[in-house]
Design a protein around this motif. Structure first.
Motif, short mmCIF file in Angstrom:
data_model
loop_
_atom_site.label_atom_id
_atom_site.label_comp_id
_atom_site.label_asym_id
_atom_site.label_seq_id
_atom_site.Cartn_x
_atom_site.Cartn_y
_atom_site.Cartn_z
N VAL A 102 6.67 -7.03 -10.05
CA VAL A 102 5.53 -6.19 -9.70
C VAL A 102 4.37 -6.53 -10.63
CG1 VAL A 102 4.68 -3.82 -9.58
CG2 VAL A 102 7.05 -4.33 -8.94
N CYS A 103 3.17 -6.56 -10.08
CA CYS A 103 1.95 -6.71 -10.89
C CYS A 103 1.03 -5.53 -10.59
CB CYS A 103 1.26 -8.04 -10.60
SG CYS A 103 -0.18 -8.33 -11.64
N ASP A 104 0.70 -4.77 -11.61
CA ASP A 104 -0.21 -3.65 -11.47
C ASP A 104 -1.54 -4.14 -10.88
OD1 ASP A 104 -0.86 -0.73 -12.49
OD2 ASP A 104 -2.57 -2.01 -13.04
N ALA A 105 -2.14 -3.34 -10.00
CA ALA A 105 -3.37 -3.74 -9.32
C ALA A 105 -4.49 -4.07 -10.30
CB ALA A 105 -3.81 -2.64 -8.36
N ALA A 106 -4.66 -3.29 -11.36
CA ALA A 106 -5.72 -3.56 -12.34
C ALA A 106 -5.47 -4.85 -13.10
CB ALA A 106 -5.85 -2.38 -13.31
N ILE A 107 -4.22 -5.13 -13.44
CA ILE A 107 -3.87 -6.38 -14.12
C ILE A 107 -4.08 -7.56 -13.18
CG2 ILE A 107 -1.99 -7.67 -15.22
CD1 ILE A 107 -2.98 -5.25 -16.86
N PHE A 108 -3.73 -7.39 -11.91
CA PHE A 108 -3.90 -8.47 -10.93
C PHE A 108 -5.37 -8.90 -10.87
CE2 PHE A 108 -4.67 -10.31 -6.79
CZ PHE A 108 -3.59 -11.14 -6.61
N ILE A 109 -6.27 -7.92 -10.80
CA ILE A 109 -7.70 -8.24 -10.70
C ILE A 109 -8.18 -9.02 -11.92
CG2 ILE A 109 -10.00 -7.16 -10.74
CD1 ILE A 109 -8.76 -4.93 -8.97
N LYS A 110 -7.67 -8.69 -13.11
CA LYS A 110 -8.08 -9.36 -14.34
C LYS A 110 -7.45 -10.75 -14.48
CE LYS A 110 -8.64 -5.14 -17.03
NZ LYS A 110 -8.15 -4.37 -18.17
N GLY B 119 -0.85 0.04 -3.91
CA GLY B 119 -1.92 -0.85 -4.35
C GLY B 119 -1.47 -1.95 -5.29
N ASP B 120 -0.26 -1.83 -5.86
CA ASP B 120 0.27 -2.89 -6.72
C ASP B 120 0.66 -4.10 -5.89
OD1 ASP B 120 -0.08 -1.31 -8.94
OD2 ASP B 120 2.05 -0.88 -9.25
N TRP B 121 0.90 -5.19 -6.56
CA TRP B 121 1.21 -6.46 -5.90
C TRP B 121 2.67 -6.85 -6.12
CZ3 TRP B 121 -2.42 -9.61 -3.29
CH2 TRP B 121 -3.71 -9.10 -3.27
N ASN C 287 0.79 -1.23 0.00
CA ASN C 287 0.00 0.00 0.00
C ASN C 287 0.82 1.28 0.00
OD1 ASN C 287 -2.58 -1.25 -0.08
ND2 ASN C 287 -2.28 -1.86 2.03
N GLU C 288 2.06 1.19 -0.45
CA GLU C 288 2.89 2.37 -0.63
C GLU C 288 3.80 2.11 -1.82
OE1 GLU C 288 6.38 2.53 2.36
OE2 GLU C 288 4.77 1.49 3.43
N ALA C 289 4.42 3.14 -2.35
CA ALA C 289 5.34 2.98 -3.47
C ALA C 289 6.49 2.07 -3.05
CB ALA C 289 5.86 4.35 -3.92
N PHE C 290 6.95 1.23 -3.98
CA PHE C 290 8.04 0.31 -3.64
C PHE C 290 8.85 -0.02 -4.89
CE2 PHE C 290 4.47 -2.33 -4.86
CZ PHE C 290 5.01 -3.44 -5.50
N GLU C 291 10.03 -0.57 -4.67
CA GLU C 291 10.91 -1.04 -5.73
C GLU C 291 11.28 -2.48 -5.45
OE1 GLU C 291 14.39 1.39 -6.01
OE2 GLU C 291 13.31 3.04 -7.00
N VAL C 292 11.48 -3.26 -6.51
CA VAL C 292 11.92 -4.64 -6.35
C VAL C 292 12.94 -4.95 -7.45
CG1 VAL C 292 9.99 -5.56 -7.69
CG2 VAL C 292 11.19 -7.05 -6.12
N GLU C 293 13.99 -5.65 -7.07
CA GLU C 293 14.99 -6.08 -8.04
C GLU C 293 14.45 -7.33 -8.74
OE1 GLU C 293 19.47 -7.91 -8.02
OE2 GLU C 293 18.98 -6.40 -6.51
N THR C 294 14.30 -7.27 -10.06
CA THR C 294 13.79 -8.38 -10.84
C THR C 294 14.89 -8.94 -11.73
OG1 THR C 294 13.11 -7.16 -12.81
CG2 THR C 294 11.57 -7.16 -10.94
N LEU C 295 14.57 -9.98 -12.46
CA LEU C 295 15.54 -10.56 -13.39
C LEU C 295 15.86 -9.59 -14.54
CD1 LEU C 295 14.08 -14.17 -13.60
CD2 LEU C 295 16.06 -13.40 -12.29
N GLU C 296 14.95 -8.65 -14.81
CA GLU C 296 15.15 -7.67 -15.88
C GLU C 296 15.66 -6.33 -15.39
OE1 GLU C 296 12.05 -9.36 -15.66
OE2 GLU C 296 12.75 -10.89 -17.04
#
Length: 74
Positions: free
Chosen positions: A60-68, A47-49, A30-39
Motif C-alpha cells: 500500500v502507498c498512502d495517497a499523499a506519499i504517492f503524490i510526492k 484514495g490510497d494506492w 477508492n474504498e478501504a482495502f487490505e493487501v497481503e504483503t511480504l511483511e
C-alpha cells in the motif's frame, strides 16, 4: 552496535543518491482495502494506492506519499 533515531541525523559522511526510475504497477483504490504483503497484512484507506513492485510484491502507498514520490507514466 550503532543505533540511529528518527530525531537526530548522525554526523557521518553522507553521499547523495537518486532512486532509479523503475516503473511499478499501481492503481488507486477508492474504498478501504487490505493487501497481503511480504511483511504481513497492510490496510489501505480510501484514495490510497495498491502497488505491485518489480518482483510482484504488493504493498500500500498512502495517497499523499504517492503524490510526492511518483509520476504516472502515460
Amino acid at each position: 552496535m550503532l543505533k540511529f533515531t528518527q530525531k537526530e541525523t548522525p554526523k557521518l559522511n553522507f553521499k547523495k543518491a537518486i532512486k532509479k526510475p523503475i516503473p511499478v504497477k499501481c492503481v488507486q483504490i477508492n474504498e478501504a482495502f487490505e493487501v497481503e504483503t511480504l511483511e504481513g497484512t497492510m490496510k489501505g484507506k480510501p484514495g490510497d494506492w495498491l502497488m505491485v513492485g518489480v518482483n510482484g510484491e504488493k504493498y500500500v502507498c498512502d495517497a499523499a506519499i504517492f503524490i510526492k514520490s511518483y509520476d504516472l507514466v502515460k
